[in-house]
Write a protein that holds these residues in place. Structure first.
Motif, PDB file in Angstrom:
ATOM      1  N   SER A 270      -6.024   4.400  -8.548  1.00  0.00           N
ATOM      2  CA  SER A 270      -7.551   4.435  -7.697  1.00  0.00           C
ATOM      3  C   SER A 270      -7.556   3.232  -7.002  1.00  0.00           C
ATOM      4  O   SER A 270      -6.751   2.426  -6.937  1.00  0.00           O
ATOM      5  CB  SER A 270      -8.474   4.402  -8.883  1.00  0.00           C
ATOM      6  OG  SER A 270      -8.529   3.237  -9.441  1.00  0.00           O
ATOM      7  N   PRO A 271      -8.499   3.409  -5.789  1.00  0.00           N
ATOM      8  CA  PRO A 271      -8.750   2.371  -4.640  1.00  0.00           C
ATOM      9  C   PRO A 271      -8.753   0.952  -5.522  1.00  0.00           C
ATOM     10  O   PRO A 271      -8.280   0.083  -5.002  1.00  0.00           O
ATOM     11  CB  PRO A 271      -9.959   2.927  -4.106  1.00  0.00           C
ATOM     12  CG  PRO A 271      -9.995   4.206  -4.147  1.00  0.00           C
ATOM     13  CD  PRO A 271      -9.365   4.746  -5.644  1.00  0.00           C
ATOM     14  N   SER A 301       4.216  11.314   0.186  1.00  0.00           N
ATOM     15  CA  SER A 301       3.850  12.647   0.315  1.00  0.00           C
ATOM     16  C   SER A 301       2.647  13.144  -0.631  1.00  0.00           C
ATOM     17  O   SER A 301       2.185  14.521  -0.584  1.00  0.00           O
ATOM     18  CB  SER A 301       4.876  13.791   0.369  1.00  0.00           C
ATOM     19  OG  SER A 301       5.559  13.773  -0.708  1.00  0.00           O
ATOM     20  N   SER A 302       2.386  12.523  -1.658  1.00  0.00           N
ATOM     21  CA  SER A 302       1.679  12.934  -2.839  1.00  0.00           C
ATOM     22  C   SER A 302       0.301  12.935  -2.371  1.00  0.00           C
ATOM     23  O   SER A 302      -0.313  12.423  -1.267  1.00  0.00           O
ATOM     24  CB  SER A 302       1.647  11.840  -4.023  1.00  0.00           C
ATOM     25  OG  SER A 302       1.191  10.710  -3.610  1.00  0.00           O
ATOM     26  N   HIS A 303      -0.572  13.670  -2.991  1.00  0.00           N
ATOM     27  CA  HIS A 303      -2.078  13.757  -2.669  1.00  0.00           C
ATOM     28  C   HIS A 303      -2.993  12.529  -2.391  1.00  0.00           C
ATOM     29  O   HIS A 303      -3.429  12.216  -1.377  1.00  0.00           O
ATOM     30  CB  HIS A 303      -2.739  14.816  -3.560  1.00  0.00           C
ATOM     31  CG  HIS A 303      -4.154  14.895  -3.482  1.00  0.00           C
ATOM     32  ND1 HIS A 303      -4.732  15.623  -2.395  1.00  0.00           N
ATOM     33  CD2 HIS A 303      -5.355  14.358  -4.207  1.00  0.00           C
ATOM     34  CE1 HIS A 303      -6.060  15.607  -2.590  1.00  0.00           C
ATOM     35  NE2 HIS A 303      -6.262  14.787  -3.422  1.00  0.00           N
ATOM     36  N   ILE A 304      -2.586  11.630  -3.517  1.00  0.00           N
ATOM     37  CA  ILE A 304      -3.361  10.399  -3.483  1.00  0.00           C
ATOM     38  C   ILE A 304      -2.999   9.287  -2.444  1.00  0.00           C
ATOM     39  O   ILE A 304      -3.770   8.719  -1.549  1.00  0.00           O
ATOM     40  CB  ILE A 304      -3.381   9.636  -4.711  1.00  0.00           C
ATOM     41  CG1 ILE A 304      -4.248  10.459  -5.800  1.00  0.00           C
ATOM     42  CG2 ILE A 304      -4.035   8.324  -4.481  1.00  0.00           C
ATOM     43  CD1 ILE A 304      -4.040   9.886  -7.221  1.00  0.00           C
ATOM     44  N   ALA A 305      -1.808   9.342  -2.002  1.00  0.00           N
ATOM     45  CA  ALA A 305      -1.184   8.612  -1.212  1.00  0.00           C
ATOM     46  C   ALA A 305      -1.792   9.005   0.298  1.00  0.00           C
ATOM     47  O   ALA A 305      -1.781   8.190   1.067  1.00  0.00           O
ATOM     48  CB  ALA A 305       0.492   8.697  -1.267  1.00  0.00           C
ATOM     49  N   MET A 306      -1.552  10.561   0.545  1.00  0.00           N
ATOM     50  CA  MET A 306      -1.860  10.990   1.827  1.00  0.00           C
ATOM     51  C   MET A 306      -3.630  10.670   1.957  1.00  0.00           C
ATOM     52  O   MET A 306      -3.935  10.418   3.212  1.00  0.00           O
ATOM     53  CB  MET A 306      -1.709  12.406   1.953  1.00  0.00           C
ATOM     54  CG  MET A 306      -0.060  12.784   1.949  1.00  0.00           C
ATOM     55  SD  MET A 306       0.640  12.009   3.374  1.00  0.00           S
ATOM     56  CE  MET A 306       0.006  12.976   4.650  1.00  0.00           C
ATOM     57  N   LEU A 311      -7.206   4.072   4.235  1.00  0.00           N
ATOM     58  CA  LEU A 311      -7.580   3.072   3.434  1.00  0.00           C
ATOM     59  C   LEU A 311      -6.799   2.211   3.059  1.00  0.00           C
ATOM     60  O   LEU A 311      -7.244   0.880   3.077  1.00  0.00           O
ATOM     61  CB  LEU A 311      -8.190   3.959   2.055  1.00  0.00           C
ATOM     62  CG  LEU A 311      -8.968   2.871   1.040  1.00  0.00           C
ATOM     63  CD1 LEU A 311     -10.215   2.228   1.432  1.00  0.00           C
ATOM     64  CD2 LEU A 311      -9.464   3.494  -0.200  1.00  0.00           C
ATOM     65  N   HIS A 312      -5.641   2.146   2.548  1.00  0.00           N
ATOM     66  CA  HIS A 312      -4.671   1.245   2.087  1.00  0.00           C
ATOM     67  C   HIS A 312      -4.388   0.371   3.278  1.00  0.00           C
ATOM     68  O   HIS A 312      -3.961  -0.892   3.089  1.00  0.00           O
ATOM     69  CB  HIS A 312      -3.386   1.913   1.433  1.00  0.00           C
ATOM     70  CG  HIS A 312      -3.781   2.657   0.261  1.00  0.00           C
ATOM     71  ND1 HIS A 312      -2.889   3.813  -0.204  1.00  0.00           N
ATOM     72  CD2 HIS A 312      -4.725   2.543  -0.569  1.00  0.00           C
ATOM     73  CE1 HIS A 312      -3.284   4.154  -1.115  1.00  0.00           C
ATOM     74  NE2 HIS A 312      -4.398   3.564  -1.599  1.00  0.00           N
TER      75      HIS A 312
END
Length: 498
Positions: A270-271, A301-306, A311-312
């Motif tokens: 999470s953020p 390529s995972s959903h959260i990473a994309m 933001l990151h």
């Protein structure tokens, strides 16, 4: 950064990128003989056995893209199972850590146990081979059993050996040191351990709301940073983390070998967890000079990473301003066609450089797809930002190899690069083998190969004095190596005339 380069500017960039003479020892008779011998090994069909002999002996300055947990071979982890008093379930191949389950299994006759000790695993060939196929990529390309896609298999391995990779740090580092010395590697900069993190649901909600508003996001990050900076428990967790690194590294450095440590944040959280872990990573690097940099890891390529990639990068931008002396290397663009929709391939390296201020790029595979590819290469060349090339990993995880690998672009347009391993224990190779692949596939001259070795010291996150010390060591080792190869070449020539 300019979005476009003219054809003339691209040509000038390519001309400027031609391999320079290797840095290090002055040209000598032995160096010339070594270059000639090497040229004979890559001429026509590459002589792989002889190249392996050559690169096993050749000094490799360092390995800059190196994951501690992924670098240790399965055999070491299986030995750690007994050391921890654990066992391995032969049906799931997971490590069992619950004392009551382990005691129950050990009370059974050996033939009836489903949870095995190290010795019992080795004694059962079927179980041992099946474990190897789950904890590494062993036999992936040459067996017929049902198996997951290679990227899934790769990332799943860490879950299998996780219970023992997060302990026995001293023993693990000593094993890596011993192997490095055996193959003439003088320095490793390993991504060792992730920094502490704290969840905050309010932060997560605000981050989603502020995703498109940089001013609001920066205000949110500033408030979160101020709160965490004075959080006594958070700072104690960082002190404990730094102590773990210092304790694990005891006895590693000597006159033959040096190791330094990156800490990292896991991008699939999470953020609030990402930001707090990232902040802890930066503070850890400030606290101790054994921790030389910060990275971000996790399947890109995972959903959260994309979803959270931009933001990151903005989090990195904020924290780099707070801690300007901390070095940043970054996994960026470890993506291939089909991993994500086409638009997902367009911006990762660019944002890592321009927004986050990365000082080294790990992988950089999606370069040819990026909207600003020419400007990316120009920036990396002009700002002296290298790409970390991991040929075995890129081929196995992403299917990128041969003429499809962007190393062709990076070399052609003068982007500095280093050759590295990534996770040699999981993909079961060595740094020497990476040089064999580089030489046999792309046929660089000896000067370029030698420069790549020196680059791994030049671009290390070390002080000037430490780089000078390691460069002097590399000079001496290359002088010895070239004298040995010159003699070997002369002996081979004489034998051929008999």
């Amino acid at each position: 950064m300019s979005k476009h380069l003219t054809a003339g500017a691209m040509l000038a960039l390519a001309v400027a990128a031609q391999p320079a003479l290797a840095k290090g020892p002055a040209s000598s008779v032995n160096e010339s003989a070594t270059a000639k011998h090497y040229a004979s090994l890559i001429a026509g069909e590459p002589k792989l056995a002889e190249l392996t002999l050559f690169f096993t002996q050749m000094p490799k300055g360092g390995d800059l893209h190196h994951h501690y947990s992924g670098a240790i071979y399965v055999e070491q982890y299986v030995d750690f199972v007994d050391k921890q008093g654990y066992c391995v379930n032969k049906q799931t191949y997971q490590i069992e850590t619950k004392k009551e389950v382990i005691a129950y299994e050990r009370a059974k006759p050996v033939a009836e146990r489903t949870c095995l000790s190290s010795a019992e695993i080795y004694a059962d060939d079927h179980t041992w081979r099946e474990l190897l196929q789950r904890w590494s990529n062993k036999d992936f390309g040459n067996h017929g059993a049902l198996q997951p896609p290679p990227d899934r298999l790769f990332f799943q391995t860490f879950g299998f050996f996780g219970p023992v990779s997060n302990s026995n740090f001293r023993e693990g580092l000593q094993e890596l040191k011993k192997r490095a010395i055996a193959e003439n590697v003088g320095y490793i900069e390993t991504m060792f351990k992730s920094a502490p993190a704290l969840p905050n649901t309010d932060f997560d909600k605000q981050a989603a709301a502020n995703a498109g508003n940089d001013a609001a996001l920066d205000a949110q990050l500033a408030a979160a940073w101020a709160a965490l900076d004075k959080d006594e428990n958070f700072n104690k967790s960082i002190d404990k983390f730094v102590g773990t690194v210092v304790d694990a590294s005891e006895g590693i450095d000597d006159e033959r070998f040096t190791m330094r440590y990156q800490t990292y944040v896991f991008r699939l959280m999470s953020p609030s967890l990402v930001f707090s872990s990232m902040m802890a990573a930066f503070k850890s690097a400030v606290a101790n000079d054994k921790i030389v940099g910060v990275n971000i890891v996790g399947q890109e390529s995972s959903h959260i990473a994309m979803r959270d990639y931009a933001l990151h990068m903005k989090m990195f931008r904020f924290l780099r301003a707070k801690y300007p002396d901390v070095k940043v290397a970054m996994h960026a663009g470890e993506l291939a066609m089909g991993d994500v929709p086409p638009e997902g391939l367009k911006f990762h390296i660019d944002q890592a450089l321009v927004v986050a201020g990365a000082q080294r790029i790990g992988h950089g595979l999606d370069l040819a797809h990026e909207t600003n590819a020419p400007a990316i290469m120009q920036k990396m060349r002009e700002d002296d930002i290298p790409v970390e090339i991991n040929l075995t990993s890129n081929a196995f995880i992403s299917g990128i190899e041969g003429t499809n690998h962007p190393i062709n672009l990076y070399r052609k347009y003068g982007v500095p690069y280093v050759i590295s391993t990534d996770d040699a224990g999981v993909t079961r190779h060595t740094l020497s083998n990476e040089y064999v692949l580089f030489a046999s596939r792309y046929k660089p001259g000896y000067a370029e190969v030698k420069k790549a070795s020196y680059n791994s010291i030049r671009y290390a996150f070390l002080s000037v004095a430490e780089k000078q010390r390691l460069t002097r060591q590399l000079d001496a080792r290359f002088a010895q190596f070239e004298a040995r190869i010159a003699g070997l070449s002369k002996s081979a020539s004489a034998a051929g005339k008999r």
